[in-house]
Write a protein that holds these residues in place. Structure first.
Motif, mmCIF file in Angstrom:
data_model
loop_
_atom_site.group_PDB
_atom_site.id
_atom_site.type_symbol
_atom_site.label_atom_id
_atom_site.label_comp_id
_atom_site.label_asym_id
_atom_site.label_seq_id
_atom_site.Cartn_x
_atom_site.Cartn_y
_atom_site.Cartn_z
ATOM 1 N N ILE A 16 101.365 105.399 10.279
ATOM 2 C CA ILE A 16 100.399 104.322 10.480
ATOM 3 C C ILE A 16 100.279 104.008 11.973
ATOM 4 O O ILE A 16 101.286 103.903 12.663
ATOM 5 C CB ILE A 16 100.842 103.058 9.715
ATOM 6 N N GLY A 17 99.049 103.877 12.437
ATOM 7 C CA GLY A 17 98.827 103.459 13.816
ATOM 8 C C GLY A 17 98.324 104.542 14.734
ATOM 9 O O GLY A 17 98.336 104.366 15.953
ATOM 10 N N ASP A 18 97.873 105.655 14.173
ATOM 11 C CA ASP A 18 97.366 106.745 14.998
ATOM 12 C C ASP A 18 96.279 106.230 15.941
ATOM 13 O O ASP A 18 95.324 105.577 15.513
ATOM 14 C CB ASP A 18 96.819 107.853 14.094
ATOM 15 N N ASN A 19 96.443 106.510 17.237
ATOM 16 C CA ASN A 19 95.495 106.121 18.290
ATOM 17 C C ASN A 19 95.505 104.633 18.639
ATOM 18 O O ASN A 19 94.700 104.194 19.470
ATOM 19 C CB ASN A 19 94.061 106.538 17.928
ATOM 20 N N ALA A 20 96.398 103.850 18.017
ATOM 21 C CA ALA A 20 96.524 102.452 18.436
ATOM 22 C C ALA A 20 97.136 102.405 19.835
ATOM 23 O O ALA A 20 97.936 103.265 20.196
ATOM 24 C CB ALA A 20 97.403 101.678 17.455
ATOM 25 N N PRO A 21 96.775 101.424 20.652
ATOM 26 C CA PRO A 21 97.346 101.356 22.005
ATOM 27 C C PRO A 21 98.831 100.999 21.976
ATOM 28 O O PRO A 21 99.317 100.397 21.014
ATOM 29 C CB PRO A 21 96.527 100.241 22.665
ATOM 30 N N ALA A 22 99.551 101.374 23.012
ATOM 31 C CA ALA A 22 100.958 100.998 23.125
ATOM 32 C C ALA A 22 101.081 99.485 23.122
ATOM 33 O O ALA A 22 100.333 98.787 23.821
ATOM 34 C CB ALA A 22 101.556 101.578 24.405
ATOM 35 N N GLY A 23 101.992 98.979 22.304
ATOM 36 C CA GLY A 23 102.175 97.540 22.204
ATOM 37 C C GLY A 23 101.311 96.870 21.157
ATOM 38 O O GLY A 23 101.379 95.638 20.991
ATOM 39 N N ALA A 24 100.493 97.642 20.425
ATOM 40 C CA ALA A 24 99.665 97.064 19.354
ATOM 41 C C ALA A 24 100.554 96.414 18.301
ATOM 42 O O ALA A 24 101.482 97.047 17.789
ATOM 43 C CB ALA A 24 98.797 98.149 18.721
ATOM 44 N N VAL A 25 100.299 95.181 17.965
ATOM 45 C CA VAL A 25 101.122 94.420 17.032
ATOM 46 C C VAL A 25 100.652 94.665 15.597
ATOM 47 O O VAL A 25 99.452 94.540 15.298
ATOM 48 C CB VAL A 25 101.068 92.909 17.345
ATOM 49 N N PHE A 26 101.599 94.999 14.720
ATOM 50 C CA PHE A 26 101.284 95.234 13.312
ATOM 51 C C PHE A 26 101.901 94.147 12.445
ATOM 52 O O PHE A 26 103.051 93.748 12.638
ATOM 53 C CB PHE A 26 101.824 96.597 12.857
ATOM 54 N N HIS A 27 101.100 93.673 11.470
ATOM 55 C CA HIS A 27 101.580 92.730 10.454
ATOM 56 C C HIS A 27 101.204 93.295 9.099
ATOM 57 O O HIS A 27 100.027 93.581 8.848
ATOM 58 C CB HIS A 27 100.955 91.352 10.652
ATOM 59 N N ASN A 28 102.184 93.477 8.234
ATOM 60 C CA ASN A 28 101.940 94.133 6.947
ATOM 61 C C ASN A 28 101.215 95.462 7.132
ATOM 62 O O ASN A 28 100.313 95.818 6.381
ATOM 63 C CB ASN A 28 101.164 93.223 5.997
ATOM 64 N N ARG A 29 101.615 96.182 8.171
ATOM 65 C CA ARG A 29 101.129 97.535 8.478
ATOM 66 C C ARG A 29 99.667 97.563 8.925
ATOM 67 O O ARG A 29 99.042 98.628 8.922
ATOM 68 C CB ARG A 29 101.361 98.487 7.292
ATOM 69 N N HIS A 30 99.125 96.440 9.326
ATOM 70 C CA HIS A 30 97.756 96.378 9.846
ATOM 71 C C HIS A 30 97.793 95.842 11.279
ATOM 72 O O HIS A 30 98.482 94.854 11.570
ATOM 73 C CB HIS A 30 96.875 95.472 8.981
ATOM 74 N N TRP A 31 97.045 96.487 12.166
ATOM 75 C CA TRP A 31 96.972 96.029 13.549
ATOM 76 C C TRP A 31 96.241 94.697 13.603
ATOM 77 O O TRP A 31 95.142 94.546 13.081
ATOM 78 C CB TRP A 31 96.271 97.077 14.417
ATOM 79 N N THR A 32 96.862 93.722 14.242
ATOM 80 C CA THR A 32 96.294 92.380 14.324
ATOM 81 C C THR A 32 95.259 92.256 15.440
ATOM 82 O O THR A 32 94.544 91.253 15.511
ATOM 83 C CB THR A 32 97.405 91.351 14.590
ATOM 84 N N GLY A 33 95.205 93.255 16.319
ATOM 85 C CA GLY A 33 94.333 93.176 17.482
ATOM 86 C C GLY A 33 95.070 92.731 18.731
ATOM 87 O O GLY A 33 94.548 92.863 19.846
ATOM 88 N N GLU A 34 96.282 92.228 18.553
ATOM 89 C CA GLU A 34 97.090 91.776 19.695
ATOM 90 C C GLU A 34 97.845 92.959 20.296
ATOM 91 O O GLU A 34 98.255 93.881 19.583
ATOM 92 C CB GLU A 34 98.079 90.710 19.246
#
Length: 219
Positions: free
Chosen positions: A81-99
């Motif tokens: 989970i998180g392919d191509n998300a930026p470094a430090g992307a915050v996940f809650h319940n396995r979903h990126w919060t945008g933070e």
């Protein structure tokens, strides 16, 4: 019409069986995690092993419900989970919060950057999947190298992103209490099948919609 439904059902069954076989077939590489060394190594035939510093649980080892411990033994990667998300992307319940958090952000300790979800293959780690045991990034990078997690295996953001790109679904993960093996021993283990006590049957586990009550939101 009946023949159409029968054919569709057969096709679905074949796809499901192929998917199960994919997860149970070990790819070329393997991850070995040493609790004593607080290190993870990725071994692959013909490639020099790559080693990273990690953090396992500060509460010790095990797989019991209600305890925030790191399981030992053979596990397998079943979700990335998180392919191509930026470094430090915050996940809650396995979903990126945008933070996005910077390393060592004060007062913050969420899951960040990437999630590699593990399923236990032995009776001793059979709860790992439902307990949401991951290899994941953490903003608390200053703690990497010593037990600091709530059960999962934590890595620096850049390291977990690099590992994420190298592993595939089905990759075997072995968590051991002792030192990491030498490069030669690791490559020998790579071509030898895991122990006979593994649970080889594909289990019909459902992916939890949220973190289980007996798990923790900060793994």
């Amino acid at each position: 019409m009946l023949r159409f439904y029968v054919a569709a059902l057969a096709l679905f069954a074949c796809i499901s069986l192929a998917r199960s076989a994919e997860l149970l077939t070990e790819p070329a590489g393997r991850i070995i995690i040493s609790v004593r060394d607080q290190k993870l190594t990725f071994v692959q035939s013909g490639v020099k092993p790559i080693t990273y510093r990690v953090s396992t649980s500060k509460f010790g080892l095990g797989d019991d419900w209600g305890r925030m411990t790191t399981p030992l033994g053979f596990l397998q990667i079943v979700q990335k989970i998180g392919d191509n998300a930026p470094a430090g992307a915050v996940f809650h319940n396995r979903h990126w919060t945008g933070e996005i958090l910077q390393p060592n952000a004060p007062g913050r300790d969420p899951i960040v950057t990437r999630i590699i979800w593990l399923r236990g293959l032995e009776m001793a780690n059979a709860h790992a999947f439902s307990r949401c045991i991951y290899i994941h990034g953490t903003p608390q990078e200053k703690m990497i190298g010593r037990p600091a997690s709530y059960g999962c295996i934590r890595m620096r953001s850049n390291d977990v992103a690099a590992l994420f790109s190298r592993v595939t679904l089905g990759t075997i993960v072995q968590i051991v209490p002792d030192h990491l093996p030498s490069a030669k021993q690791a490559l020998t283990a790579l071509v030898r099948p895991p122990n006979d006590g593994m649970i080889l049957a594909h289990r019909s586990e459902k992916f939890p919609a949220t973190v289980h009550k007996n798990s923790t939101a900060r793994l």
